[in-house]
Structures are given as C-alpha cells and as structure tokens.
Scaffold this motif. Structure first.
Motif, PDB file in Angstrom:
ATOM      1  N   ASP A   1      12.697   2.717   3.853  1.00 54.21           N
ATOM      2  CA  ASP A   1      11.323   2.193   3.823  1.00 54.21           C
ATOM      3  C   ASP A   1      10.412   3.026   4.728  1.00 54.21           C
ATOM      4  O   ASP A   1       9.277   3.342   4.368  1.00 54.21           O
ATOM      5  CB  ASP A   1      11.304   0.724   4.256  1.00 54.21           C
ATOM      6  CG  ASP A   1      11.832  -0.216   3.170  1.00 54.21           C
ATOM      7  OD1 ASP A   1      11.830   0.189   1.985  1.00 54.21           O
ATOM      8  OD2 ASP A   1      12.233  -1.343   3.496  1.00 54.21           O
TER       9      ASP A   1
ATOM     10  N   ASN B   1       3.010 -10.947  16.720  1.00 57.66           N
ATOM     11  CA  ASN B   1       2.401 -11.078  15.397  1.00 57.66           C
ATOM     12  C   ASN B   1       2.502  -9.706  14.743  1.00 57.66           C
ATOM     13  O   ASN B   1       2.067  -8.712  15.320  1.00 57.66           O
ATOM     14  CB  ASN B   1       0.930 -11.510  15.570  1.00 57.66           C
ATOM     15  CG  ASN B   1       0.182 -11.698  14.266  1.00 57.66           C
ATOM     16  OD1 ASN B   1       0.616 -11.234  13.206  1.00 57.66           O
ATOM     17  ND2 ASN B   1      -0.947 -12.361  14.329  1.00 57.66           N
ATOM     18  N   MET B   2       3.074  -9.647  13.559  1.00 58.90           N
ATOM     19  CA  MET B   2       3.250  -8.352  12.896  1.00 58.90           C
ATOM     20  C   MET B   2       2.057  -7.955  12.034  1.00 58.90           C
ATOM     21  O   MET B   2       2.078  -6.898  11.410  1.00 58.90           O
ATOM     22  CB  MET B   2       4.493  -8.387  12.010  1.00 58.90           C
ATOM     23  CG  MET B   2       5.752  -8.005  12.758  1.00 58.90           C
ATOM     24  SD  MET B   2       7.142  -7.995  11.608  1.00 58.90           S
ATOM     25  CE  MET B   2       8.231  -6.843  12.429  1.00 58.90           C
ATOM     26  N   VAL B   3       1.041  -8.816  11.957  1.00 60.49           N
ATOM     27  CA  VAL B   3      -0.068  -8.503  11.054  1.00 60.49           C
ATOM     28  C   VAL B   3      -1.327  -8.090  11.825  1.00 60.49           C
ATOM     29  O   VAL B   3      -1.718  -6.925  11.836  1.00 60.49           O
ATOM     30  CB  VAL B   3      -0.389  -9.682  10.112  1.00 60.49           C
ATOM     31  CG1 VAL B   3      -1.342  -9.241   9.014  1.00 60.49           C
ATOM     32  CG2 VAL B   3       0.871 -10.282   9.502  1.00 60.49           C
ATOM     33  N   CYS B   4      -1.972  -9.027  12.484  1.00 57.12           N
ATOM     34  CA  CYS B   4      -3.318  -8.816  13.019  1.00 57.12           C
ATOM     35  C   CYS B   4      -3.427  -7.734  14.098  1.00 57.12           C
ATOM     36  O   CYS B   4      -4.396  -6.967  14.092  1.00 57.12           O
ATOM     37  CB  CYS B   4      -3.887 -10.132  13.527  1.00 57.12           C
ATOM     38  SG  CYS B   4      -3.579 -11.500  12.387  1.00 57.12           S
TER      39      CYS B   4
ATOM     40  N   ALA C   1       8.862  -2.685   4.975  1.00 53.02           N
ATOM     41  CA  ALA C   1       8.077  -2.633   3.732  1.00 53.02           C
ATOM     42  C   ALA C   1       7.079  -3.783   3.660  1.00 53.02           C
ATOM     43  O   ALA C   1       5.974  -3.634   3.141  1.00 53.02           O
ATOM     44  CB  ALA C   1       9.006  -2.676   2.529  1.00 53.02           C
ATOM     45  N   LYS C   2       7.461  -4.940   4.197  1.00 54.19           N
ATOM     46  CA  LYS C   2       6.571  -6.103   4.143  1.00 54.19           C
ATOM     47  C   LYS C   2       5.376  -5.981   5.076  1.00 54.19           C
ATOM     48  O   LYS C   2       4.276  -6.390   4.734  1.00 54.19           O
ATOM     49  CB  LYS C   2       7.346  -7.344   4.564  1.00 54.19           C
ATOM     50  CG  LYS C   2       8.188  -7.943   3.482  1.00 54.19           C
ATOM     51  CD  LYS C   2       8.708  -9.249   4.008  1.00 54.19           C
ATOM     52  CE  LYS C   2       9.401 -10.048   2.955  1.00 54.19           C
ATOM     53  NZ  LYS C   2       9.708 -11.383   3.454  1.00 54.19           N
ATOM     54  N   TYR C   3       5.636  -5.492   6.285  1.00 58.70           N
ATOM     55  CA  TYR C   3       4.571  -5.413   7.293  1.00 58.70           C
ATOM     56  C   TYR C   3       4.174  -3.954   7.494  1.00 58.70           C
ATOM     57  O   TYR C   3       4.132  -3.452   8.599  1.00 58.70           O
ATOM     58  CB  TYR C   3       5.031  -6.099   8.590  1.00 58.70           C
ATOM     59  CG  TYR C   3       5.342  -7.551   8.337  1.00 58.70           C
ATOM     60  CD1 TYR C   3       4.323  -8.506   8.334  1.00 58.70           C
ATOM     61  CD2 TYR C   3       6.622  -7.960   7.999  1.00 58.70           C
ATOM     62  CE1 TYR C   3       4.592  -9.827   8.025  1.00 58.70           C
ATOM     63  CE2 TYR C   3       6.897  -9.280   7.687  1.00 58.70           C
ATOM     64  CZ  TYR C   3       5.880 -10.214   7.703  1.00 58.70           C
ATOM     65  OH  TYR C   3       6.144 -11.524   7.392  1.00 58.70           O
ATOM     66  N   TRP C   4       3.887  -3.300   6.374  1.00 59.48           N
ATOM     67  CA  TRP C   4       3.661  -1.860   6.367  1.00 59.48           C
ATOM     68  C   TRP C   4       2.452  -1.433   7.196  1.00 59.48           C
ATOM     69  O   TRP C   4       2.434  -0.352   7.745  1.00 59.48           O
ATOM     70  CB  TRP C   4       3.512  -1.386   4.923  1.00 59.48           C
ATOM     71  CG  TRP C   4       2.347  -2.040   4.232  1.00 59.48           C
ATOM     72  CD1 TRP C   4       2.314  -3.303   3.740  1.00 59.48           C
ATOM     73  CD2 TRP C   4       1.051  -1.508   4.030  1.00 59.48           C
ATOM     74  NE1 TRP C   4       1.076  -3.596   3.227  1.00 59.48           N
ATOM     75  CE2 TRP C   4       0.278  -2.511   3.386  1.00 59.48           C
ATOM     76  CE3 TRP C   4       0.446  -0.276   4.310  1.00 59.48           C
ATOM     77  CZ2 TRP C   4      -1.057  -2.301   3.043  1.00 59.48           C
ATOM     78  CZ3 TRP C   4      -0.882  -0.080   3.965  1.00 59.48           C
ATOM     79  CH2 TRP C   4      -1.615  -1.084   3.340  1.00 59.48           C
ATOM     80  N   THR C   5       1.412  -2.290   7.299  1.00 54.60           N
ATOM     81  CA  THR C   5       0.213  -1.865   8.051  1.00 54.60           C
ATOM     82  C   THR C   5       0.568  -1.614   9.512  1.00 54.60           C
ATOM     83  O   THR C   5       0.025  -0.712  10.139  1.00 54.60           O
ATOM     84  CB  THR C   5      -0.931  -2.901   7.974  1.00 54.60           C
ATOM     85  OG1 THR C   5      -0.420  -4.194   8.288  1.00 54.60           O
ATOM     86  CG2 THR C   5      -1.553  -2.943   6.603  1.00 54.60           C
TER      87      THR C   5
ATOM     88  N   ALA D   1       6.868  -8.901  15.982  1.00 56.17           N
ATOM     89  CA  ALA D   1       6.972 -10.332  15.693  1.00 56.17           C
ATOM     90  C   ALA D   1       7.310 -11.076  16.990  1.00 56.17           C
ATOM     91  O   ALA D   1       7.770 -10.468  17.952  1.00 56.17           O
ATOM     92  CB  ALA D   1       8.063 -10.561  14.657  1.00 56.17           C
TER      93      ALA D   1
ATOM     94  N   LYS E   1      11.739  -5.885   6.747  1.00 57.55           N
ATOM     95  CA  LYS E   1      10.442  -6.104   7.368  1.00 57.55           C
ATOM     96  C   LYS E   1       9.498  -4.898   7.380  1.00 57.55           C
ATOM     97  O   LYS E   1       8.277  -5.066   7.416  1.00 57.55           O
ATOM     98  CB  LYS E   1      10.620  -6.625   8.807  1.00 57.55           C
ATOM     99  CG  LYS E   1      11.296  -8.010   8.865  1.00 57.55           C
ATOM    100  CD  LYS E   1      10.521  -9.053   8.093  1.00 57.55           C
ATOM    101  CE  LYS E   1      11.221 -10.389   7.991  1.00 57.55           C
ATOM    102  NZ  LYS E   1      12.412 -10.391   7.087  1.00 57.55           N
TER     103      LYS E   1
END
Lengths: 213, 213
Positions: B180, B119-122, B147-151, B37, B145
């Motif tokens: 997690d 960025n924790m996603v893309c 568990a939420k941003y597992w990818t 992040a 975080k």
C-alpha cells in the motif's frame, strides 16, 4: 461568521437525521451507529454479528475515507452492504446515510448497522438518524481512552471493550476504564468481548435481541 | 459560503504555521509532528526518545481533547512539556501551537515533538509549522490502515510501525502495508519498532540524529 456556518451545517444535519430516523421507524429497522478508533474491530464484530442474527435480517452502511475492503468483507458475510467513501471526510453525515438508504432494500431487514469512519472524535458530534450508538474500545489502545475521548463515550448507549483475548499479553487496567466511565456514562452497558474467541459475545447478541428503545 | 469560510480558515492556519516555522528555525529547534490513531503508542515512543536524546534537549507540546495524562508522563521523563486541551477539537492548529511556543523556553532545546490528537484523519490537513511529520501505525490496528487513511500516510516524512512485539500473537501482513505504501509514499522511511522491547528503535533514533532537511 465561521460559527454561524458551522451551526447551520449542524442544524441541516440534524434535520436530515430526523428524516432518516422517521424512515427507519416506518420500515421497522433498528439502526445502530458503531463508532471507534481505527482498528478496534468494528468489521470483525459485524461479521460475527451478521452470522449470529442471520444475514438476511441485516444491512450495513460502511463509511471509509477510501477503499472498499470492509464492505467486501461484510458482503461476503451475506448482508446487504453499501460502501460510502468520504474522501477526506472524517465522519459520516446524515446526508450520506440518506443516500445510502436509497440503495438498500429494507423490506426484510430488521437491523441496520452503520460502521462509521474510524475516528474517536468527529463522528460523536453527528446524528445520522440512528436509534442507538455503540462505542468500541480495544484492549491494545490502552486503558486511558475513555477520559480522553469523553465526547464519544458520553454519547453512546453501549460500550464494547474488544480484543479481550489480548488482555493477558498487555498491561491493561479494566478498573481504570470503569472508573472513568462512572464519571461520564453510567447508563450504557459495558461489555467485555472477543470476536476472535467468542468470549462475552453472548451479552452483545442479547443486547441486540432484547433492547429496543 | 461554506467553502469560502473553510478556505479562509485553512489559509489563516497556513500563514500562522509559516510564522511558527520561522520562529523554530531561528531558535534552531527541529520540530516533529507525530500523528496516529488513538493508542498507537505516541507517548511511550516519546518517553523512550526523550531518554535516548537527553531530556534537556527535548520539549513536547501534547494535544488532547481532555486530561493531562500524557503530559504528566512526559514531564516525568524530564522534558519541558505543555499540554494543549482541544476540548472537542479533532486536531491541533497552528494557533494552538503558537500559544504553546510562548510557554516554552527553547534556549537549550534542540528537538520539539508535537504529539497531535489521536486521530488518523483531521490532523493530516493542518500544517502546524513543523519541519517533519511522522505517522505511527500499530500492529493491533490491522494491516489495512495505510490504504484507508491515505491522506495521512501520503503527507509524512517517516512511518513507524509500532508494537512489533505483538506481531507474533496477531495475524498481520507487513507486506500488505508495504504494498500500500508503495502506491502512496515511497520517500518516507518505514521503521518497524517496539518501544517495549527496544527492537528497531535504533533506526528511529538514528533518523532523529541524522536527518535534517
């Protein structure tokens, strides 16, 4: 080819966002899209906000890749809450919000808060049909984030500097943030808040109670 | 149509990532992609890491939407540094890394650090040609975080819990994070560090010095 498809996706999103906004206008529900990095305090801010405004007046759509943890917290606060899991999706879309609206009873609701996916980049590019956009920025993230994530801060109607209670233990220059904002967005009010101590929250509540444009 | 185009983009990225990796193998440069992040401490960690490993052995590619602030800090630390501005782009791509590699003199370099866009996603979805991936997660972001941003956390070879110096002032449950991770990624070492106090950094330096797979 690639660009054409991306443009079409954005156009479809914008058209649906416009429909969402019309629907929310008709229901007289002021809708606010909250955007920030992961862990900047969106959910805690909403818990305190729901308590202040009154749970029956508030509804929340919560976007997350996975888990229902935020939704559970907000439901506990008493607001109607719909969780939208985006899977690998990096932002909420107008389509997802439209589906969320189907599930809500907006009859007594005056405020709809959309808690976007924790991400400072992608959510900024997607209109969801909200009336106003708010960016959160937390003290521990560091004082260089406004200039770096300018697309977000340029697009919002209010900016909350959160976790102000940590200011004394961290090396953070608020004037640097203000100087960056002076180049990017001078219209949005800048509020320094702590959901933990309550300091500065009055300004945020007043903004919610007064401003309607 | 849309899906086809996205698949093509990903395939083109993966092919170019493979070329990058081959080039880095030939140059014997161990390459590490750092993802997190915004504001979790990637740049500060790298400053300390460059100091420890020796600036002449390190090079850095820094991804940011805008500004050269991180690159300036890392250049000051003495490492060869290339800034890649992504504009509105939410992650680095293999193409951008390939262009960055053109600018570096890898002759004496043993480590290349790629500081991805905050960025924790893309970023998790794009192979850049790195050998290893590291995720940073900071104490003030909260203990929910993984568990939420597992990818992201599923895809990495090591996980650093940063800003451990803030553990005592914040309500943070490390066991929740570990629980997690036990469901998502049991292979990656989990290191608790503070770049500020230096606590736990030895484990990270040892991981860098020893592990080569």
């Amino acid at each position: 080819m690639k660009i054409r498809v991306v443009e079409n996706v954005l156009k479809a999103n914008d058209a649906l966002a416009q429909e969402n906004r019309q629907r929310l206008d008709e229901a007289a529900v002021r809708t606010i899209n909250l955007m920030s990095a992961p862990g900047s305090g969106k959910t805690t801010l909403l818990e305190k906000t729901i308590e202040q405004l009154g749970a029956e007046r508030c509804a929340v759509l919560v976007g997350d890749l996975q888990t229902t943890r935020d939704a559970e917290r907000l439901e506990k606060a008493g607001a109607q809450t719909i969780q939208i899991n985006t899977g690998k999706g990096c932002h909420l879309s107008a389509t997802e919000v439209a589906r969320g609206l189907e599930e809500l009873d907006l009859d007594k609701v005056e405020y709809l808060f959309i808690e976007n996916v924790g991400n400072m980049v992608c959510p900024a590019g997607f209109d969801l049909g909200e009336h106003q956009r708010v960016a959160l920025l937390s003290i521990p993230e560091g004082d260089d984030k406004v200039a770096k994530y300018w697309t977000l801060f340029q697009s919002v109607d209010a900016i909350l500097l959160t976790k102000m209670d940590l200011l004394e233990v961290l090396d953070y220059d608020i004037n640097r943030v203000k100087a960056d904002l002076a180049r990017i967005n001078t219209a949005a009010p800048f509020m320094e808040v702590s959901s933990k101590t309550g300091k500065g929250m009055e300004q945020w509540f007043n903004w919610l109670k007064n401003k309607q444009d």
